[in-house]
Design a protein around this motif. Structure first.
Motif, PDB file in Angstrom:
ATOM      1  N   ARG A  97       0.828  -1.218   0.000  1.00 48.88           N
ATOM      2  CA  ARG A  97       0.000   0.000   0.000  1.00 48.88           C
ATOM      3  C   ARG A  97       0.859   1.264   0.000  1.00 48.88           C
ATOM      4  N   LEU A  98       1.777   1.349  -0.955  1.00 49.47           N
ATOM      5  CA  LEU A  98       2.700   2.465  -1.056  1.00 49.47           C
ATOM      6  C   LEU A  98       2.342   3.370  -2.234  1.00 49.47           C
ATOM      7  N   ARG A  99       2.586   4.658  -2.055  1.00 50.78           N
ATOM      8  CA  ARG A  99       2.585   5.557  -3.215  1.00 50.78           C
ATOM      9  C   ARG A  99       3.685   5.093  -4.168  1.00 50.78           C
ATOM     10  N   LEU A 100       3.517   5.387  -5.454  1.00 50.30           N
ATOM     11  CA  LEU A 100       4.537   5.013  -6.431  1.00 50.30           C
ATOM     12  C   LEU A 100       4.942   6.232  -7.235  1.00 50.30           C
ATOM     13  N   ARG A 101       6.231   6.432  -7.376  1.00 50.70           N
ATOM     14  CA  ARG A 101       6.723   7.554  -8.174  1.00 50.70           C
ATOM     15  C   ARG A 101       6.594   7.213  -9.656  1.00 50.70           C
ATOM     16  N   LEU A 102       5.380   7.214 -10.096  1.00 53.91           N
ATOM     17  CA  LEU A 102       5.042   7.023 -11.504  1.00 53.91           C
ATOM     18  C   LEU A 102       4.087   8.155 -11.867  1.00 53.91           C
ATOM     19  N   PRO A 103       4.499   9.108 -12.683  1.00 51.20           N
ATOM     20  CA  PRO A 103       3.612  10.244 -12.971  1.00 51.20           C
ATOM     21  C   PRO A 103       2.411   9.820 -13.815  1.00 51.20           C
ATOM     22  N   ARG A 104       1.266  10.352 -13.436  1.00 50.17           N
ATOM     23  CA  ARG A 104       0.060  10.036 -14.193  1.00 50.17           C
ATOM     24  C   ARG A 104       0.151  10.582 -15.620  1.00 50.17           C
ATOM     25  N   ARG A 105       0.763  11.738 -15.768  1.00 52.34           N
ATOM     26  CA  ARG A 105       0.951  12.313 -17.095  1.00 52.34           C
ATOM     27  C   ARG A 105       2.324  11.910 -17.619  1.00 52.34           C
ATOM     28  N   ALA A 106       2.369  11.445 -18.826  1.00 43.59           N
ATOM     29  CA  ALA A 106       3.610  10.917 -19.392  1.00 43.59           C
ATOM     30  C   ALA A 106       4.690  11.987 -19.460  1.00 43.59           C
ATOM     31  N   PRO A 107       5.917  11.654 -19.063  1.00 41.30           N
ATOM     32  CA  PRO A 107       7.028  12.615 -19.187  1.00 41.30           C
ATOM     33  C   PRO A 107       7.275  12.948 -20.652  1.00 41.30           C
ATOM     34  N   GLY A 108       7.837  14.111 -20.900  1.00 38.77           N
ATOM     35  CA  GLY A 108       8.176  14.481 -22.258  1.00 38.77           C
ATOM     36  C   GLY A 108       9.333  13.649 -22.786  1.00 38.77           C
ATOM     37  N   GLY A 109       9.409  13.510 -24.071  1.00 43.78           N
ATOM     38  CA  GLY A 109      10.540  12.832 -24.688  1.00 43.78           C
ATOM     39  C   GLY A 109      10.396  11.333 -24.851  1.00 43.78           C
ATOM     40  N   LEU A 110       9.257  10.768 -24.449  1.00 46.43           N
ATOM     41  CA  LEU A 110       9.067   9.326 -24.621  1.00 46.43           C
ATOM     42  C   LEU A 110       8.755   9.005 -26.080  1.00 46.43           C
ATOM     43  N   THR A 111       9.241   7.865 -26.539  1.00 38.87           N
ATOM     44  CA  THR A 111       8.854   7.392 -27.864  1.00 38.87           C
ATOM     45  C   THR A 111       7.409   6.910 -27.808  1.00 38.87           C
ATOM     46  N   SER A 112       6.835   6.631 -28.950  1.00 43.27           N
ATOM     47  CA  SER A 112       5.458   6.135 -28.972  1.00 43.27           C
ATOM     48  C   SER A 112       5.343   4.809 -28.226  1.00 43.27           C
ATOM     49  N   THR A 113       6.365   3.975 -28.346  1.00 45.00           N
ATOM     50  CA  THR A 113       6.362   2.692 -27.630  1.00 45.00           C
ATOM     51  C   THR A 113       6.432   2.910 -26.131  1.00 45.00           C
ATOM     52  N   GLU A 114       7.302   3.829 -25.706  1.00 44.80           N
ATOM     53  CA  GLU A 114       7.441   4.126 -24.282  1.00 44.80           C
ATOM     54  C   GLU A 114       6.183   4.786 -23.733  1.00 44.80           C
ATOM     55  N   ALA A 115       5.570   5.648 -24.526  1.00 46.44           N
ATOM     56  CA  ALA A 115       4.335   6.299 -24.091  1.00 46.44           C
ATOM     57  C   ALA A 115       3.220   5.274 -23.902  1.00 46.44           C
ATOM     58  N   ALA A 116       3.163   4.300 -24.783  1.00 51.73           N
ATOM     59  CA  ALA A 116       2.162   3.242 -24.648  1.00 51.73           C
ATOM     60  C   ALA A 116       2.428   2.413 -23.398  1.00 51.73           C
ATOM     61  N   LEU A 117       3.694   2.149 -23.123  1.00 53.49           N
ATOM     62  CA  LEU A 117       4.071   1.409 -21.920  1.00 53.49           C
ATOM     63  C   LEU A 117       3.669   2.199 -20.674  1.00 53.49           C
ATOM     64  N   HIS A 118       3.906   3.494 -20.708  1.00 49.25           N
ATOM     65  CA  HIS A 118       3.533   4.345 -19.583  1.00 49.25           C
ATOM     66  C   HIS A 118       2.020   4.317 -19.362  1.00 49.25           C
ATOM     67  N   ALA A 119       1.254   4.427 -20.437  1.00 46.83           N
ATOM     68  CA  ALA A 119      -0.202   4.430 -20.317  1.00 46.83           C
ATOM     69  C   ALA A 119      -0.698   3.117 -19.712  1.00 46.83           C
ATOM     70  N   ARG A 120      -0.124   2.007 -20.125  1.00 48.88           N
ATOM     71  CA  ARG A 120      -0.522   0.716 -19.561  1.00 48.88           C
ATOM     72  C   ARG A 120      -0.161   0.630 -18.083  1.00 48.88           C
ATOM     73  N   ALA A 121       0.994   1.188 -17.738  1.00 47.70           N
ATOM     74  CA  ALA A 121       1.425   1.154 -16.338  1.00 47.70           C
ATOM     75  C   ALA A 121       0.499   1.976 -15.459  1.00 47.70           C
ATOM     76  N   VAL A 122       0.109   3.158 -15.918  1.00 46.13           N
ATOM     77  CA  VAL A 122      -0.811   3.998 -15.142  1.00 46.13           C
ATOM     78  C   VAL A 122      -2.147   3.283 -14.962  1.00 46.13           C
ATOM     79  N   ALA A 123      -2.610   2.636 -16.024  1.00 47.40           N
ATOM     80  CA  ALA A 123      -3.871   1.894 -15.920  1.00 47.40           C
ATOM     81  C   ALA A 123      -3.747   0.758 -14.901  1.00 47.40           C
ATOM     82  N   ALA A 124      -2.595   0.075 -14.911  1.00 48.40           N
ATOM     83  CA  ALA A 124      -2.381  -1.013 -13.952  1.00 48.40           C
ATOM     84  C   ALA A 124      -2.283  -0.483 -12.531  1.00 48.40           C
ATOM     85  N   ALA A 125      -1.618   0.664 -12.358  1.00 47.05           N
ATOM     86  CA  ALA A 125      -1.497   1.279 -11.039  1.00 47.05           C
ATOM     87  C   ALA A 125      -2.867   1.706 -10.522  1.00 47.05           C
ATOM     88  N   ASP A 126      -3.687   2.264 -11.395  1.00 42.51           N
ATOM     89  CA  ASP A 126      -5.043   2.660 -11.006  1.00 42.51           C
ATOM     90  C   ASP A 126      -5.861   1.435 -10.604  1.00 42.51           C
TER      91      ASP A 126
END
Length: 224
Positions: A128-157
């Motif tokens: 039950r810890l906070r996670l340093r994963l920003p809800r909004r994707a950091p700048g400079g991510l590739t499309s693949t990395e952005a998709a990975l980030h979006a999936r991670a946020v969905a999993a965290a939610d």
């Protein structure tokens, strides 16, 4: 300023210069939390000094040797072991923090495709810890990395984790603080800092750490 500002100091336990600086800032009310390198030699003493001042989180350290060829279960166990180390030391961890390159598996030293996102989410949910994963994707991510980030946020939610809305990893110069605060986006903004009370010849980041400590000590970037 439209958003709230959460100020977190990293690398606690790495050196006396860092630990003294973080403790000073915490006592003055200039920090929201601090992240501890639980395996570092100074971790126990630093946690004892900070325990009643700010929430403490686990700053996970994973070497290339620990990641190359490791299964997901092995990586999860290694992250969880560092959380357990803080608990065993008598402290209740509040958040989980990994460097962006390790979390996403980015950069020239990346050794594990996809980083350790899934494993970090699993451990954060378990404790039950906070996670340093920003809800909004950091700048400079590739499309693949952005998709990975979006999936991670969905999993965290889905796991019910608390995430910052925006992550700011560059501490501004004193002259630019006002601009940062005026342009603070909506939601919770987490500012990642690396302060130290004094110079340390053994630390290549020493000058920047001292600069950050001096700026934070003015209260210009205090949590709000």
């Amino acid at each position: 300023m439209t958003g709230s500002l959460r100020v977190v100091a990293d690398d606690v336990g790495q050196s006396a210069a860092i630990d003294d600086g973080v403790t000073q800032l915490a006592r003055a009310g200039h920090l929201s939390a601090a992240s501890v390198l639980v395996g570092a030699p100074g971790a126990s003493m630093a946690m004892a000094a900070l325990a009643d001042l700010v929430p403490l989180g686990v700053h996970v350290q994973l070497t290339a040797a620990e990641l190359v060829g490791a299964t997901s279960d092995q990586v999860t166990a290694r992250i969880a072991a560092q959380v357990e180390a803080m608990i065993t030391a008598g402290h209740c961890p509040a958040h989980l923090d990994l460097h962006t390159s390790a979390l996403y598996g980015l950069g020239p030293e990346a050794v594990r495709a996809g980083g350790v996102l899934a494993e970090s989410i699993e451990v954060a949910a378990r404790y039950r810890l906070r996670l340093r994963l920003p809800r909004r994707a950091p700048g400079g991510l590739t499309s693949t990395e952005a998709a990975l980030h979006a999936r991670a946020v969905a999993a965290a939610d889905a796991a019910g984790l608390v995430l910052p809305d925006v992550l700011v990893t560059e501490v501004p110069d004193a002259a630019d603080v006002a601009d940062l605060l005026v342009d603070l986006p909506d939601g919770e903004v987490e500012l990642v800092t690396h302060p130290a009370a004094r110079a340390d010849p053994a630390d290549p980041l020493s000058a920047e750490r001292v600069r950050q400590h001096a700026l934070l000590a003015t209260g210009a970037l205090a949590p709000r």
